[in-house]
Design an enzyme around this catalytic site. Sequence first.
Site, short mmCIF file in Angstrom:
data_model
loop_
_atom_site.label_atom_id
_atom_site.label_comp_id
_atom_site.label_asym_id
_atom_site.label_seq_id
_atom_site.Cartn_x
_atom_site.Cartn_y
_atom_site.Cartn_z
N GLU A 110 49.49 38.69 40.42
CA GLU A 110 48.21 38.57 41.11
C GLU A 110 48.32 39.02 42.56
O GLU A 110 49.42 39.05 43.12
CB GLU A 110 47.74 37.10 41.10
CG GLU A 110 46.53 36.83 40.24
CD GLU A 110 45.23 37.46 40.74
OE1 GLU A 110 45.25 38.50 41.42
OE2 GLU A 110 44.17 36.88 40.42
N ASP A 111 47.18 39.33 43.15
CA ASP A 111 47.18 39.71 44.56
C ASP A 111 47.25 38.49 45.48
O ASP A 111 48.03 38.44 46.41
CB ASP A 111 45.94 40.57 44.91
CG ASP A 111 44.61 39.96 44.44
OD1 ASP A 111 44.61 38.86 43.83
OD2 ASP A 111 43.56 40.58 44.67
N ASP A 114 44.06 31.64 45.94
CA ASP A 114 43.28 30.96 46.98
C ASP A 114 43.02 29.53 46.50
O ASP A 114 43.87 28.66 46.63
CB ASP A 114 41.99 31.78 47.18
CG ASP A 114 41.12 31.25 48.30
OD1 ASP A 114 41.53 30.31 48.98
OD2 ASP A 114 40.01 31.77 48.49
N PHE A 164 40.21 35.48 55.78
CA PHE A 164 39.96 36.51 54.79
C PHE A 164 40.83 37.72 55.10
O PHE A 164 40.75 38.30 56.17
CB PHE A 164 38.48 36.90 54.76
CG PHE A 164 38.13 37.63 53.50
CD1 PHE A 164 37.95 36.94 52.31
CD2 PHE A 164 38.02 39.02 53.49
CE1 PHE A 164 37.65 37.61 51.13
CE2 PHE A 164 37.72 39.70 52.32
CZ PHE A 164 37.53 39.00 51.14
N ARG A 177 41.22 48.38 49.81
CA ARG A 177 42.33 48.19 48.87
C ARG A 177 43.47 49.17 49.14
O ARG A 177 44.63 48.91 48.82
CB ARG A 177 41.86 48.42 47.42
CG ARG A 177 40.92 47.34 46.90
CD ARG A 177 40.79 47.48 45.38
NE ARG A 177 39.60 46.84 44.84
CZ ARG A 177 39.52 45.57 44.49
NH1 ARG A 177 40.56 44.78 44.66
NH2 ARG A 177 38.41 45.08 43.99
P1 IMP Z 1 40.67 31.70 43.45
O1 IMP Z 1 42.16 31.46 43.59
O2 IMP Z 1 40.12 31.35 42.10
O3 IMP Z 1 39.90 31.07 44.57
O4 IMP Z 1 40.33 33.23 43.57
C1 IMP Z 1 41.25 34.16 43.90
C2 IMP Z 1 40.57 35.52 43.97
O5 IMP Z 1 39.64 35.55 45.06
C3 IMP Z 1 41.61 36.56 44.27
O6 IMP Z 1 42.13 37.12 43.08
C4 IMP Z 1 40.85 37.55 45.13
O7 IMP Z 1 40.21 38.49 44.30
C5 IMP Z 1 39.81 36.73 45.84
N1 IMP Z 1 40.25 36.35 47.21
C6 IMP Z 1 40.60 35.12 47.66
N2 IMP Z 1 40.94 35.15 48.96
C7 IMP Z 1 40.81 36.45 49.35
C8 IMP Z 1 41.04 37.13 50.62
O8 IMP Z 1 41.44 36.57 51.65
N3 IMP Z 1 40.81 38.48 50.63
C9 IMP Z 1 40.37 39.15 49.52
N4 IMP Z 1 40.16 38.56 48.33
C10 IMP Z 1 40.36 37.21 48.24
MG MG Z 2 41.81 39.10 42.17
#
Ligand code: IMP
Ligand code: MG
Length: 191
Positions: A110-111, A114, A164, A177
């Site tokens: 994963e990238d 959060d 962010f 990206r």
């Molecule tokens: P979560 O962990 O379900 O809240 O969501 C994670 C997803 O939200 C990631 O895979 C990203 O696509 C997006 N995301 C969360 N924080 C960031 C950020 O700081 N920059 C860009 N995308 C983010």
């Molecule tokens: Mg993502």
Amino acid sequence: MTAEPQKSASTEFTNPNLEVLFSAEQIRNRIAELGKEITTDYEGKELVLVGVLKGSCPFLADLMRQIDLRMTIDFMAVSSYKDGTRSTGDVEILKDLSNPIRGKHVIVVEDIVDTGLTLSRLLEILGSRGAESIKLASFLDKPEPRIKNELKIDYTGFAVPNKFVVGYGLDAAGRYRNLPFIAVVRDPANA
Ligand code: IMP
Ligand code: MG
């Protein structure tokens, strides 16, 4: 006399609205370390890296070239439903794996994690498919405000503050990206 429109000398990569958090060189060095770790951990095992589209693409591409093992890759695309800006944990599979993972050792790539809601749900879905093991590699870990505290990230690139961030796969409305580094957008209204 009409004033000439001001032409900015900055490019996408030198945009003054971006504050670099991790440089391309720092990223390269960290991924080399992660690759060595994974190479040691998975020696003799059937490894599949599963990239979560689209954000994980640069990380997956760089990481796999640091893993000196016989291995394969696959991809998934999911959409996480948001309640305002927060993910709700409801996940829809937009693109599923091309091959079964039964009996394989899987690392989900994963990238960023959060809240952890998207990943928790995705791991639940993959968990029912008979893999020998499933671990998680996330390029970035944003520990605040994690909702799914039980979510364990096995391989992390860097921890980031609750801001962010963009670049190296991470986007803001589809943009950034392609940045070879990770940055904070100083003024999101002026992007
Ligand atoms: P979560 O962990 O379900 O809240 O969501 C994670 C997803 O939200 C990631 O895979 C990203 O696509 C997006 N995301 C969360 N924080 C960031 C950020 O700081 N920059 C860009 N995308 C983010
Ligand atoms: Mg993502």
